[in-house]
Structures are given as C-alpha cells and as structure tokens.
Design a protein around this motif. Structure first.
Motif, PDB file in Angstrom:
ATOM      1  N   GLU A 285      73.754  31.539  39.738  1.00  0.00           N
ATOM      2  CA  GLU A 285      73.221  31.424  41.567  1.00  0.00           C
ATOM      3  C   GLU A 285      72.941  30.433  42.130  1.00  0.00           C
ATOM      4  N   ARG A 286      71.732  30.607  41.901  1.00  0.00           N
ATOM      5  CA  ARG A 286      70.673  30.078  42.472  1.00  0.00           C
ATOM      6  C   ARG A 286      70.225  29.199  42.025  1.00  0.00           C
ATOM      7  N   ALA A 287      70.832  28.501  40.613  1.00  0.00           N
ATOM      8  CA  ALA A 287      70.044  26.755  40.392  1.00  0.00           C
ATOM      9  C   ALA A 287      70.581  25.935  41.211  1.00  0.00           C
ATOM     10  N   SER A 288      69.628  24.697  41.552  1.00  0.00           N
ATOM     11  CA  SER A 288      70.580  23.945  41.665  1.00  0.00           C
ATOM     12  C   SER A 288      71.198  23.116  40.470  1.00  0.00           C
ATOM     13  N   ASP A 289      71.871  22.626  41.465  1.00  0.00           N
ATOM     14  CA  ASP A 289      72.765  21.168  39.971  1.00  0.00           C
ATOM     15  C   ASP A 289      72.042  20.940  39.538  1.00  0.00           C
ATOM     16  N   GLU A 290      70.793  19.814  40.334  1.00  0.00           N
ATOM     17  CA  GLU A 290      69.731  18.804  39.838  1.00  0.00           C
ATOM     18  C   GLU A 290      69.213  20.028  38.608  1.00  0.00           C
ATOM     19  N   GLU A 291      68.647  20.842  38.523  1.00  0.00           N
ATOM     20  CA  GLU A 291      67.766  22.316  38.007  1.00  0.00           C
ATOM     21  C   GLU A 291      68.608  22.383  36.232  1.00  0.00           C
ATOM     22  N   ILE A 292      70.374  22.250  36.117  1.00  0.00           N
ATOM     23  CA  ILE A 292      71.136  22.836  35.788  1.00  0.00           C
ATOM     24  C   ILE A 292      71.740  21.803  34.847  1.00  0.00           C
ATOM     25  N   GLU A 293      71.715  20.357  35.076  1.00  0.00           N
ATOM     26  CA  GLU A 293      71.849  19.376  34.862  1.00  0.00           C
ATOM     27  C   GLU A 293      70.327  19.150  33.949  1.00  0.00           C
ATOM     28  N   ALA A 294      69.668  19.238  33.919  1.00  0.00           N
ATOM     29  CA  ALA A 294      68.047  18.816  33.438  1.00  0.00           C
ATOM     30  C   ALA A 294      67.949  20.141  32.389  1.00  0.00           C
ATOM     31  N   LEU A 295      69.535  21.382  32.747  1.00  0.00           N
ATOM     32  CA  LEU A 295      69.020  22.187  31.248  1.00  0.00           C
ATOM     33  C   LEU A 295      69.452  21.491  30.373  1.00  0.00           C
ATOM     34  N   ILE A 296      70.873  21.701  30.792  1.00  0.00           N
ATOM     35  CA  ILE A 296      72.023  20.932  29.867  1.00  0.00           C
ATOM     36  C   ILE A 296      71.457  19.589  29.547  1.00  0.00           C
ATOM     37  N   ASP A 297      70.797  18.693  29.797  1.00  0.00           N
ATOM     38  CA  ASP A 297      69.925  17.342  29.311  1.00  0.00           C
ATOM     39  C   ASP A 297      69.424  17.773  28.079  1.00  0.00           C
ATOM     40  N   LEU A 298      68.192  18.677  27.759  1.00  0.00           N
ATOM     41  CA  LEU A 298      67.426  20.078  27.437  1.00  0.00           C
ATOM     42  C   LEU A 298      68.470  20.045  26.112  1.00  0.00           C
ATOM     43  N   HIS A 299      69.191  20.529  26.870  1.00  0.00           N
ATOM     44  CA  HIS A 299      70.354  21.274  25.263  1.00  0.00           C
ATOM     45  C   HIS A 299      70.614  19.973  24.903  1.00  0.00           C
ATOM     46  N   LYS A 300      71.302  18.614  24.875  1.00  0.00           N
ATOM     47  CA  LYS A 300      71.324  17.704  24.268  1.00  0.00           C
ATOM     48  C   LYS A 300      70.467  17.523  23.788  1.00  0.00           C
ATOM     49  N   HIS A 301      68.859  17.106  24.088  1.00  0.00           N
ATOM     50  CA  HIS A 301      67.535  16.443  23.207  1.00  0.00           C
ATOM     51  C   HIS A 301      68.266  17.895  21.862  1.00  0.00           C
ATOM     52  N   MET A 302      68.300  19.183  21.746  1.00  0.00           N
ATOM     53  CA  MET A 302      68.439  20.154  20.893  1.00  0.00           C
ATOM     54  C   MET A 302      69.166  19.715  19.730  1.00  0.00           C
ATOM     55  N   MET A 303      71.018  18.733  20.052  1.00  0.00           N
ATOM     56  CA  MET A 303      71.211  19.070  19.823  1.00  0.00           C
ATOM     57  C   MET A 303      71.360  18.197  17.981  1.00  0.00           C
ATOM     58  N   ASP A 304      70.415  17.130  19.609  1.00  0.00           N
ATOM     59  CA  ASP A 304      69.841  16.040  18.176  1.00  0.00           C
ATOM     60  C   ASP A 304      68.709  16.343  17.025  1.00  0.00           C
ATOM     61  N   CYS A 305      68.267  17.102  17.319  1.00  0.00           N
ATOM     62  CA  CYS A 305      67.436  17.902  16.583  1.00  0.00           C
ATOM     63  C   CYS A 305      68.142  18.397  15.600  1.00  0.00           C
ATOM     64  N   TYR A 306      68.472  19.030  16.164  1.00  0.00           N
ATOM     65  CA  TYR A 306      69.889  20.304  15.057  1.00  0.00           C
ATOM     66  C   TYR A 306      70.654  19.185  14.578  1.00  0.00           C
TER      67      TYR A 306
ATOM     68  N   SER B  56      73.054  30.545   9.417  1.00  0.00           N
ATOM     69  CA  SER B  56      72.184  31.023  10.759  1.00  0.00           C
ATOM     70  C   SER B  56      72.285  30.174  11.838  1.00  0.00           C
ATOM     71  N   TRP B  57      71.814  28.910  11.418  1.00  0.00           N
ATOM     72  CA  TRP B  57      71.195  28.181  12.333  1.00  0.00           C
ATOM     73  C   TRP B  57      72.669  27.586  13.182  1.00  0.00           C
ATOM     74  N   ALA B  58      73.950  27.355  12.711  1.00  0.00           N
ATOM     75  CA  ALA B  58      74.666  26.988  12.937  1.00  0.00           C
ATOM     76  C   ALA B  58      75.464  28.166  13.880  1.00  0.00           C
ATOM     77  N   GLY B  59      75.314  29.008  13.570  1.00  0.00           N
ATOM     78  CA  GLY B  59      75.571  29.768  14.295  1.00  0.00           C
ATOM     79  C   GLY B  59      75.282  30.451  15.989  1.00  0.00           C
ATOM     80  N   ALA B  60      73.727  30.098  15.973  1.00  0.00           N
ATOM     81  CA  ALA B  60      72.836  29.925  16.917  1.00  0.00           C
ATOM     82  C   ALA B  60      72.924  28.723  17.564  1.00  0.00           C
ATOM     83  N   VAL B  61      73.608  27.637  17.687  1.00  0.00           N
ATOM     84  CA  VAL B  61      73.725  26.249  18.199  1.00  0.00           C
ATOM     85  C   VAL B  61      74.988  26.494  18.407  1.00  0.00           C
ATOM     86  N   ALA B  62      76.275  26.999  17.578  1.00  0.00           N
ATOM     87  CA  ALA B  62      77.370  27.641  18.780  1.00  0.00           C
ATOM     88  C   ALA B  62      77.295  28.543  19.736  1.00  0.00           C
ATOM     89  N   ASP B  63      75.918  30.074  19.298  1.00  0.00           N
ATOM     90  CA  ASP B  63      75.512  30.354  20.348  1.00  0.00           C
ATOM     91  C   ASP B  63      75.258  29.342  21.786  1.00  0.00           C
TER      92      ASP B  63
END
Length: 217
Positions: free
Chosen positions: A102-123, A175-182
């Motif tokens: 409800e409250r986050a800006s598009d830029e804030e959401i995009e930044a969080l999605i970008d962080l997720h992408k870096h997480m997936m690189d580490c995975y 377990s790690w794969a399950g967390a990533v799917a979450d």
C-alpha cells in the motif's frame, strides 16, 4: 602473521561486533558456550575496550549474555523461545507485507526486487553467508516499507535474536531451496502489489522456518 579474522580498523567497535556476530551465526561460537575473551581479543587483533563494547552491543541484540565477574556466554535459545519468536515475527511480517504494498513507492519496491536478484545470484553460487546477510536485509527493508516505526522496531528486535536460528534454516540443500522458493513467491506478490498474497507468503515462510530449524535446536 595475523589471523585471517583480524580487525583492520581497530577504532570501530561495530566491526568487532560484526565479526563476533558472524562467529555466533556460523556456530564457531556455539550456543551456551563461554566466550574466551583473551583468545578472541588476540585473534581479532583488538584491545579489550572495543571488545567489551562489542559484547555489550551483542548482549543488547540478545545474542550474548554478559555476566559480571563470570565471563560472557553465547545465548542458547530454547525450542519454546524460538517457536514463540517465529510465531510473532510471522504475524509482524504478514502485516509488513500488506502495508508495504500500500505504502511503498515504485522505486522502493524495485530496489527490494533488485536485492532479491542479488540473493539469487548468491544462491546459485551456493555462497551461504552473503545470501544469509542479504536475506536478513530483505526482511528488514520490507519491514521498513511498511512505514510503521513500531512494527520496524519489533521486527528488528526479534530478527536480531534469531540470527543463528535463521542461518541454520538453510543448512540442508532442500531447506535452502524451499526458502528460495518462498522468496520467489514473495517477490511475485510484491511486483503485483498484492498485499494479501505477500502477507500470506511472509507468514507461511516463517511457519516453514520453524519446520526447518526445530530439529536443530
């Protein structure tokens, strides 16, 4: 020759706290064990004052118990404590997910999605500690997007106490794969700004975390 874990900037106690925190998270300093101050001070290459300050920081986070005249110990959580914290954290993060959409800006959401992408690189590289730290940051930043300071404070307090617990949740490959799917499910809901779906995904993730860690406590 200095230890590989030596501190390079001896004036900052937060660096000392960070190194000790990592040793606790990884299990090098085991839950319930007494902290050998003399040994760690030598290993880290610091003086007693920043080391003691670091222990006080970790005590405030709930990771260490400082016992005057008896030495400090790594806090050991009981199964009941872990379950109750995860139960509350799940509901906090459910609300955080709903409010963030409800409250986050598009830029804030995009930044969080970008962080997720870096997480997936580490995975994909199976680089566990960087993945873990980004994962902690993901949950903290999502709480921040709720724009609710009380929620953020409560989430941060509980998350700090569960650092070692959350780390062992990714010990087994499945377990790690399950967390990533979450997390993939969370990000899909975040992209759609579907607060109800994101809230449910956050709550379910914490319920599954209990299942992943309960036999290791």
């Amino acid at each position: 020759m200095k230890s590989a874990i030596a501190i390079t900037n001896r004036s900052l106690h937060d660096q000392v706290a960070s190194r000790i925190r990592d040793l606790i998270i990884e299990g090098t300093l085991e839950p319930g064990s007494r902290i050998d101050e003399a040994h760690l001070i030598e290993e880290l290459g610091v003086s007693r004052t920043p080391f003691r300050e670091a222990l006080r920081t970790l005590a405030a986070e709930g990771l260490v118990i400082v016992r005057p005249s008896k030495g400090s110990v790594v806090r050991k959580l009981t199964r009941d404590e872990v379950f109750s914290m995860l139960e509350v954290l799940g509901n906090l993060e459910k609300l955080a997910g709903e409010l963030a959409c409800e409250r986050a800006s598009d830029e804030e959401i995009e930044a969080l999605i970008d962080l997720h992408k870096h997480m997936m690189d580490c995975y994909r590289a199976r680089d566990r500690m960087p993945y873990y730290k980004m994962n902690q940051d993901f949950h903290s930043r999502l709480a921040g997007l709720s724009k609710n300071e009380t929620l953020q404070e409560m989430q941060a307090n509980i998350q700090a106490r569960l650092k070692r617990i959350r780390y062992i949740g990714n010990q087994k490959p499945d377990s790690w794969a399950g967390a990533v799917a979450d997390h993939e499910e969370m990000v899909r809901a975040l992209k759609d700004r579907d607060g109800l779906a994101l809230g449910e995904a956050m709550a379910n993730h914490l319920k599954k975390t209990w299942d992943r860690v309960k036999d290791s406590i």
